[in-house]
Design a protein around this motif. Structure first.
Motif, PDB file in Angstrom:
ATOM      1  N   ARG A 389       0.813  -1.226   0.000  1.00  0.00           N
ATOM      2  CA  ARG A 389       0.000   0.000   0.000  1.00  0.00           C
ATOM      3  C   ARG A 389       0.841   1.268   0.000  1.00  0.00           C
ATOM      4  N   GLU A 390       1.908   1.238   0.801  1.00  0.00           N
ATOM      5  CA  GLU A 390       2.740   2.447   0.888  1.00  0.00           C
ATOM      6  C   GLU A 390       3.361   2.788  -0.470  1.00  0.00           C
ATOM      7  N   HIS A 391       3.771   1.735  -1.192  1.00  0.00           N
ATOM      8  CA  HIS A 391       4.325   1.950  -2.530  1.00  0.00           C
ATOM      9  C   HIS A 391       3.290   2.613  -3.433  1.00  0.00           C
ATOM     10  N   LYS A 392       2.069   2.052  -3.410  1.00  0.00           N
ATOM     11  CA  LYS A 392       1.025   2.528  -4.325  1.00  0.00           C
ATOM     12  C   LYS A 392       0.617   3.971  -3.982  1.00  0.00           C
ATOM     13  N   ASP A 393       0.490   4.250  -2.678  1.00  0.00           N
ATOM     14  CA  ASP A 393       0.141   5.608  -2.261  1.00  0.00           C
ATOM     15  C   ASP A 393       1.212   6.610  -2.680  1.00  0.00           C
ATOM     16  N   PHE A 394       2.470   6.202  -2.540  1.00  0.00           N
ATOM     17  CA  PHE A 394       3.577   7.081  -2.922  1.00  0.00           C
ATOM     18  C   PHE A 394       3.490   7.406  -4.414  1.00  0.00           C
ATOM     19  N   GLN A 395       3.281   6.352  -5.210  1.00  0.00           N
ATOM     20  CA  GLN A 395       3.213   6.549  -6.657  1.00  0.00           C
ATOM     21  C   GLN A 395       2.095   7.536  -7.008  1.00  0.00           C
ATOM     22  N   LYS A 396       0.957   7.346  -6.347  1.00  0.00           N
ATOM     23  CA  LYS A 396      -0.210   8.187  -6.625  1.00  0.00           C
ATOM     24  C   LYS A 396       0.028   9.628  -6.162  1.00  0.00           C
TER      25      LYS A 396
ATOM     26  N   ILE B  56       1.547  -7.120  -3.847  1.00  0.00           N
ATOM     27  CA  ILE B  56       2.546  -6.149  -4.319  1.00  0.00           C
ATOM     28  C   ILE B  56       1.870  -4.809  -4.592  1.00  0.00           C
ATOM     29  N   ILE B  57       0.727  -4.846  -5.282  1.00  0.00           N
ATOM     30  CA  ILE B  57      -0.033  -3.622  -5.554  1.00  0.00           C
ATOM     31  C   ILE B  57      -1.478  -3.878  -5.121  1.00  0.00           C
ATOM     32  N   PRO B  58      -1.801  -3.521  -3.872  1.00  0.00           N
ATOM     33  CA  PRO B  58      -3.106  -3.887  -3.304  1.00  0.00           C
ATOM     34  C   PRO B  58      -4.253  -3.101  -3.935  1.00  0.00           C
ATOM     35  N   PRO B  59      -5.448  -3.708  -3.967  1.00  0.00           N
ATOM     36  CA  PRO B  59      -6.622  -2.997  -4.477  1.00  0.00           C
ATOM     37  C   PRO B  59      -7.027  -1.890  -3.521  1.00  0.00           C
ATOM     38  N   GLY B  60      -7.739  -0.916  -4.048  1.00  0.00           N
ATOM     39  CA  GLY B  60      -8.204   0.208  -3.243  1.00  0.00           C
ATOM     40  C   GLY B  60      -9.064   1.057  -4.144  1.00  0.00           C
ATOM     41  N   GLU B  61      -8.879   2.345  -4.079  1.00  0.00           N
ATOM     42  CA  GLU B  61      -9.620   3.251  -4.964  1.00  0.00           C
ATOM     43  C   GLU B  61      -9.377   2.850  -6.431  1.00  0.00           C
ATOM     44  N   TYR B  62      -8.161   2.429  -6.711  1.00  0.00           N
ATOM     45  CA  TYR B  62      -7.813   1.931  -8.046  1.00  0.00           C
ATOM     46  C   TYR B  62      -7.475   0.457  -7.951  1.00  0.00           C
TER      47      TYR B  62
END
Lengths: 551, 180
Positions: A389-396, B56-62
């Motif tokens: 999650r932290e990776h994805k939030d950072f990217q966003k 690795i890339i969890p679901p969420g808003e996207y």
């Protein structure tokens, strides 16, 4: 059927070779320009980051391909590993008409005067083969100008107080900055740096019948969708072909330089796209195949007369491989720095290229090209999550709120960083492949630390709230800035060619690529390679017109 | 080079066509026989990969990795005409090994763990805690932490790269960062 004898063969159609083909064909010489790849067009590739020439995690669209090409990488412990073109350790250079000049970022730097006189400016450096060039900035200045006007550069050196002198301004006005560029320009002034717009081999207005830049994001690593980026493939090479004197022979892999019993070059051996072997003869042979492939060709062309390879009597062929010790800093911002205007990389300072107390050399500093989504996954502060999650939030959150400052630190050349050929590993055509080994000197890392501090200070002034520096590792450098492996010099015992790029031992064999660089400047090297193409050509043409037929 | 260009173009055309064909449907059911739309991965391997992609890339808003077709990207790339075909054996060996190796510490297979335990387990693999003696637990000659690094990198490619390679369904990652 045997090929018709020509006046000149040029091996490699990149920054150096393309220029030489144009100059010689304009002077009336018949020329065959060899290129191992084909034409690389935007329409065939589009905007695919995963095969672009910037990070190529899947494959190199611009070549070379993973099926026929490989090299051997040797690490610091001496372990050998076979590597393929889309591995960083391969140190690839694009294999297509125009080579790297199709997909490059197109920074058009002139080296500074000190870049040609590193030894006399800085003295001896422990462990380094540091030396002055046999030519000066003044020698090369007219040829820089020719490259700028014939291939096309947008810039304004008068904004840069550290720029070397010039006789004529750039042919196109400089590019304006996007939001990030403006922010960084102001910040640089705040900390007393002297920012200016980076000179670019890219059209800031319509130039030579081609359109102005439309500021796409996918620029560096890609062919231009509107042909507004200037390489040899859309300037000098078409002009050479137009003369009727130059044949561009694509999909043709040159494997050997042929020499006769007296040690003169007679031509080259090559394979066509169907893997049929041919010979092309010529009065003059010019190698412009890159700082890895040019020495490999010389080493693979050994004969009784040249038992260690052509030009290698004193063991200098393939030595002093260098690129740049890239360093810098990244920062995150509260507000968006991204405004959708590509390609980024527009603001630079030359305050730290030279004259740094206690430091030998230095680097120009510039903001980086906008990173694309996959590449940005590799841009994280130390300790940040690389996944989850932290990776994805950072990217966003930060894809549009960041800036990078980078500097190509000039390396101190060393004899042990080198290109050899490995007799145990052969390519698709059965030729021994290039083996790359070596390291950076401590001096380079020390300079990189000094330069990264300057980048950090710049980002602080711009208001970045989380800043981290990057310092290069000690592994051998090269990559797309590879240079130095057939250095020019006045002493045949400590160099491979004379100051005109002619192999000391062979009167009619020349080099016209980054291999010639004695040192690689504090800058991206492509404009210097183009200028050397004009310089070497000018010598050949003057001799030719004076009646020297190199026979 | 020319051959590569052609392959790349043909591949792209093929992907466009196959995307039309498969649409959003992931499983085609024929009585008495269940096939997956995958070229290389079997049903259980694909399920493990889906779970990994979501970790690795969890679901969420996207969308997360699974719904963004990261598994489809990896399946296509490790197939015999994919760019990552050299990693075929790595996945075939390591996916089941990775799924089973959580039994000792966590009492059940990876795909049945809660998200927090999945993360904890993968962090331990990434840190190399499962490298010792891995061969005796089904990892063959592969190193668990090295597999993790490669797989993580491929997930990033599949999620953030161009959809022409099979992932980044509906340009989800580009929409997430407001590229368009």
């Amino acid at each position: 059927m045997a090929n018709k004898h020509v006046n000149a063969i040029v091996v490699g159609s990149g920054a150096g070779g393309g220029v030489v083909a144009k100059e010689l064909s304009y002077a009336g010489l018949s020329v065959v320009l060899f290129e191992r790849g084909g034409w690389a067009k935007y329409d065939d590739h589009g905007d695919d980051e995963l095969t672009a020439q910037r990070s190529f995690p899947l494959a190199c669209f611009f070549g070379p391909d993973n099926e026929r090409y490989r090299r051997v990488a040797v690490d610091r412990q001496g372990n050998k590993r076979i590597v393929y073109p889309n591995d960083w350790a391969y140190h690839n250079i694009a294999a297509c008409v125009g080579s790297g000049t199709v997909s490059y970022g197109a920074m058009a730097w002139r080296f500074m005067e000190e870049d040609f006189t590193m030894k006399s400016t800085y003295g001896d450096v422990e462990g380094s083969t540091l030396e002055d060039w046999p030519i000066t900035y003044a020698d090369l200045e007219p040829y820089y100008e020719k490259a700028e006007w014939e291939i096309g550069v947008a810039g304004d050196d008068y904004q840069n107080p550290f720029a070397p002198w010039r006789n004529k301004p750039h042919p196109m006005p400089p590019f304006p900055h996007n939001r990030e560029g403006k922010l960084l320009e102001e910040a640089a002034k705040k900390v007393g740096y002297h920012p200016f717009s980076i000179p670019m081999l890219r059209n800031s207005k319509e130039f030579d019948g081609r359109s102005a830049c439309i500021h796409v994001l996918n620029c560096v690593g890609f062919a231009c969708p509107v042909d507004a980026k200037n390489g040899t493939q859309n300037t000098v090479i078409p002009k050479a072909i137009e003369t009727g004197n130059c044949e561009l022979r694509i999909h043709s892999q040159v494997v050997k330089v042929l020499t006769d019993k007296s040690g003169r070059a007679t031509g080259v051996e090559y394979f066509d796209k169907n893997d049929n072997k041919h010979v092309q003869t010529a009065d003059i042979v010019i190698l412009a195949a890159s700082a890895t492939e040019t020495p490999r060709l010389l080493l693979n062309s050994a004969t009784n007369l040249f038992p260690n390879g052509i030009g290698n009597r004193h063991d200098w062929v393939g030595r002093n491989l260098q690129g740049h010790a890239y360093c810098g800093a990244d920062g995150l911002f509260e507000d968006e720095t991204f405004d959708g205007t590509g390609p980024g990389a527009s603001v630079a300072v030359c305050d730290f290229a030279h004259n740094n107390p206690g430091i030998k050399g230095g680097a120009m500093l510039a903001n980086d090209f906008i990173k694309l989504p996959y590449a940005y996954t590799g841009t994280r502060p130390p300790g940040a999550a690389r996944w989850g999650r932290e990776h994805k939030d950072f990217q966003k959150n930060y894809f549009k709120r960041n800036a990078s400052i980078r500097g190509p630190v000039q390396e101190m050349p060393n004899f042990e960083s080198r290109v050899e050929v490995d007799p145990d590993v052969v390519d698709h055509w059965g030729m021994p492949v290039a083996k790359i080994s070596g390291f950076k000197l401590d001096e380079d890392i020390r300079t990189a630390e000094f330069i990264a501090d300057k980048a950090e200070k710049w980002l602080e002034a711009a208001g970045a709230y989380n800043i981290w520096k990057s310092i290069p590792g000690t592994g051998v450098s090269g990559g797309q800035h590879q240079a130095g492996t057939c250095r020019m010099g006045n002493d045949p015992q400590t160099s491979v060619t004379d100051k005109y790029g002619r192999i000391h031992d062979v009167d009619n064999l020349f080099i016209a690529d980054g291999s010639l660089h004695v040192t690689n400047g504090s800058f991206n090297p492509v404009l210097t390679i183009m200028a050397l193409g004009y310089w070497v050509s000018d010598y050949i043409v003057k001799e030719w017109k004076g009646g020297n037929r190199f026979r | 080079m020319d051959k590569n260009f052609k392959d790349a173009i043909n591949r792209r055309k093929f992907l466009k066509i196959s995307a039309l064909w498969t649409g959003g449907a992931c499983i085609i059911t024929i009585p008495g026989f269940t096939a997956t739309p995958y070229r290389t991965l079997g049903r259980s391997e694909a399920e493990i990969m889906d779970a990994l992609a979501d970790a690795i890339i969890p679901p969420g808003e996207y969308a997360g990795g699974k719904d963004a077709w990261v598994t489809r990207f990896i399946d296509q790339q490790i197939s015999s005409n994919g760019y990552l075909q050299h990693d075929h054996d790595l996945y075939k060996t390591c996916l089941p090994a990775m799924n089973n190796d959580s039994r000792g510490e966590f009492g059940t297979i990876f795909t049945e763990l809660d998200e927090n335990y999945q993360t904890e387990y993968l962090q331990a693999i990434e840190a190399g805690h499962y490298n010792s003696g891995a061969a005796t637990r089904g990892w063959g000659n592969f190193t668990p932490s090295a597999f993790f690094n490669t797989m993580r990198n491929h997930c990033m490619m599949g999620y953030y790269g161009s959809p022409i390679h099979g992932g980044n369904r509906d340009y989800v990652s580009f929409r997430m960062i407001s590229l368009f």
